[in-house]
Motif scaffolding. Sequence first.
Motif, PDB file in Angstrom:
ATOM      1  N   LYS A 147     -63.005 -46.834  16.154  1.00  0.00           N
ATOM      2  CA  LYS A 147     -63.641 -46.541  17.441  1.00  0.00           C
ATOM      3  C   LYS A 147     -64.026 -47.817  18.174  1.00  0.00           C
ATOM      4  N   SER A 167     -51.940 -38.225  12.471  1.00  0.00           N
ATOM      5  CA  SER A 167     -52.691 -37.567  11.400  1.00  0.00           C
ATOM      6  C   SER A 167     -51.859 -37.622  10.132  1.00  0.00           C
ATOM      7  N   CYS A 198     -56.291 -40.254  13.123  1.00  0.00           N
ATOM      8  CA  CYS A 198     -57.191 -39.319  13.802  1.00  0.00           C
ATOM      9  C   CYS A 198     -57.950 -38.419  12.843  1.00  0.00           C
ATOM     10  N   GLU A 199     -57.558 -38.390  11.581  1.00  0.00           N
ATOM     11  CA  GLU A 199     -58.384 -37.670  10.618  1.00  0.00           C
ATOM     12  C   GLU A 199     -59.567 -38.539  10.221  1.00  0.00           C
ATOM     13  N   TRP A 202     -61.723 -39.042  13.872  1.00  0.00           N
ATOM     14  CA  TRP A 202     -61.574 -37.818  14.656  1.00  0.00           C
ATOM     15  C   TRP A 202     -62.440 -37.818  15.907  1.00  0.00           C
ATOM     16  N   GLN A 203     -63.616 -38.460  15.850  1.00  0.00           N
ATOM     17  CA  GLN A 203     -64.486 -38.483  17.036  1.00  0.00           C
ATOM     18  C   GLN A 203     -63.833 -39.246  18.178  1.00  0.00           C
ATOM     19  N   CYS A 205     -60.563 -39.759  18.647  1.00  0.00           N
ATOM     20  CA  CYS A 205     -59.399 -39.019  19.142  1.00  0.00           C
ATOM     21  C   CYS A 205     -59.828 -37.835  19.997  1.00  0.00           C
ATOM     22  N   HIS A 206     -60.895 -37.167  19.582  1.00  0.00           N
ATOM     23  CA  HIS A 206     -61.414 -36.037  20.371  1.00  0.00           C
ATOM     24  C   HIS A 206     -61.955 -36.525  21.711  1.00  0.00           C
ATOM     25  N   GLN A 207     -62.624 -37.654  21.686  1.00  0.00           N
ATOM     26  CA  GLN A 207     -63.256 -38.199  22.894  1.00  0.00           C
ATOM     27  C   GLN A 207     -62.225 -38.550  23.956  1.00  0.00           C
ATOM     28  N   GLY A 209     -59.206 -37.219  24.137  1.00  0.00           N
ATOM     29  CA  GLY A 209     -58.365 -36.067  24.456  1.00  0.00           C
ATOM     30  C   GLY A 209     -57.034 -36.005  23.744  1.00  0.00           C
ATOM     31  N   ARG A 211     -54.562 -34.249  21.519  1.00  0.00           N
ATOM     32  CA  ARG A 211     -54.437 -32.849  21.118  1.00  0.00           C
ATOM     33  C   ARG A 211     -53.204 -32.572  20.264  1.00  0.00           C
TER      34      ARG A 211
END
Length: 816
Positions: A147, A167, A198-199, A202-203, A205-207, A209, A211
């Motif tokens: 991050k 992933s 991204c595993e 994950w935060q 990757c989610h932030q 976007g 998918r």
Amino acid sequence: MNVDLVDSAQNSLAVFARLFQRPIATLKYKVIVNLIVIISLTRGEDYYEILGINKTADQDDIRKAFKKLAIVYHPDKNSDDPNAHDKFVKLTTAYETLKDSDLRHKYDLYGEDGLNKSHKKQTYHSWSYYQNSFIYDDDKYVINLGKNDYYESVINSHSSWFVNFYSPMCSHCHHLAPTWKEIAKLLDGVVKIAAVNCEYNWQLCHQIGIRAYPTLLYFQKNSQHGEHYRGEKTQEVITRFVLDRLNIHIHELSEFHFKEYLSGKIVKKMPVLIFICNDQQNCFTSDERIKVAATFDKLIDVKMFTCKNDECHDKISYDTNAIYLPIYNKSFWEPIFLDGIFDINTLIEKLLDQLPGPQELSDNDFKYIRKIKSDVTWLICFYIGDIENVRDLNLQTKKFSPSGIKLGKIHCGRNGQFCSKLGVTRYPIWGMLKPGGAFEFHHGNNLNNDIIKFMQISMKTTNVWALSAEETLSILQRSNDIIKITGDEVWFLDWFTPWCPPCIEFLSELRKASLEFDASIVRFGTIDCTAHNTLCHQYNIQFYPTAMLINGSNTYQFTLSKTAANVMYFINEKRNPSVIELTTKNFRQKLGKKKNDVIWVVDYFAPWCGPCQRLAPEWSAVARSLSALSFVNVASINCETEASLCTSQGVRSYPDIRIYPLGSEGLNTVALYNGQRDSLSMLTWITTFFPKKIPDLNFSDLQKLLNSKHNLIIYFSLPNCHHCQKLQPEFAIAAQLLDKVKFGRIDCSFYIHKCEQHIKQSIQIQYISFPTLILYNSKEKKRSKHNSVEIVARSTQKITDEILNIINSRTKHDEL
């Protein structure tokens, strides 16, 4: 590492040696480590021992250690061991804890008891998952991003980045991996090829976007947003995609200009490389030329010349593929003909040889540069022996620092006393000597990308100093020494160790905070307790990181969460306090009066209490909001230093928020707060104890007030409207400040249609929203749409300013 555990390992090793009839000395260290791991898994020892690592291990070390152990001790591979499942759960528990910096910090401080029970019960994946999960960890060319790395390195970078978000559970990601690694090797030095698991992240990757996997994003230089790659996932197509976006055009020289360059008549500020081509020569391809131009961007000006006859120059032979023209020098200058080079990587190596290496510095050179406070920034390597990859680093340093950074090196074998005094604890270690004299070390990996990232951040943070023991003492004792400390200087000190992950994270936050303060206001100093162990013991530093503000003879411990925002809040609050600090000496004097003429709102707290730490900035926000009211005081009491006072007041938990209302007799009347601890909720509660100035009205009451001769402001609201709730305390405070205006509130949930009709007619709007503030003019007995004005401000100060401006302007108009 645990002594008993090592003894057990050594005993087991002795048995192992007898079985194989080999001396213990010939057994490799990793055998000892594996034995320790086996014993640790059996006994349930320390998490670091379970993974076979020490406490200085970084995230990469933790991942690599876990991967090696996971594929050996997985239950699928040990079906004959009835305890295999329990052992592997211990292994995954240790890994899941230590890979998370927050959990790791809690574990380091409190052990397993400091972790939530939810983190103790771990599940695990299949054996093949662990075998293939860390796809890019061991690759030399693909940069693994987390991050912090992503935001600090990729966004607004001086170089282009191509990032693969993947992933380990995705088969397409595994299929792409060999191609991605080959592209990273092929484009090394041209663009940064990176990967994000991204595993694991994950935060992040989610932030942003992500998918689907794999998702490939290409970032141009100085870009904040990546371009999605949607083409074929082959080496040829992806490479073409990258090269087409480099925007590099290699100018082709005419025969006249070519000869002018060779004669030295055209003087350039940087070296020039001219590719030579003709029909009979083995000319480098267009893509190869682009690769060279991108690799030496801002360092070498790349041109091209095509010979149109057999003899384009008397010094050019059949094997001449390129000519290197150094920066022009009147005393000596000569072109360098690069003959017999047909491989592009060999050409790049030759060009690297032409770039100047790091300058050898002595301790006196370092002191002189620091003393004169030069505007030049130095990246300096402290070493013994050879420095690895210094040529590549030299290239990247010059390439990504257009302001002109200098590269130096100091041999600590010849300058041992100086290196020791400065705090050098390992070799090689890199440091930045910044304009103004500040200096700090890089405590991450000695990988080129990590050093460049450190350089780019540290260049900006000229107000962060890595302090020696002498410099620290000069601050703490207020004596003039190496950096000329004066009594007026304020210092924020961070005591840390490089092996502590939260310390390294806090260093990054500290640098961000330092950008908001000039050195004349506050300076930021870091003390490495590994290098200056005696000093840290002398000042009783027991936890890392430990931070404090030194302001004159006062020392304030920093106990908030270690973020840049909290550091900035803490410094500003200590320099200009908005919260009154109460002690045993002044508590009864201020609150013990027969009849209180002010409202006291008090926070009883303990510095070590987590909720108290989170409350602190919210409490200061409350104090700042109420600072304009002379009859309200916001205070706090440190129950660690004022334990007897807190006990006498019956404080049993922290934080304990109490209000002593107006007119209360001493400490006999008190109200306790049990709501949410955000500034809005607390302010709303506090305003209910104000003198009543905002009556709840109906439309009959409103009509009577409209017929009076007072300036009137009405607050139209709905109880479940968030914006109305947010405005309520601001409106209540404004009511206490404006004596010449009458205030009122109408709850429109009872009169929704009347409210809508009245608001539309009063301020001539078609669509209304809540809350709505309307100011009615007092000069006209007959109220109309012409003398009612909407107040659009939403903070106390702006509401009062807007109302007064309207009233004063109308008064002047009436006088005229």
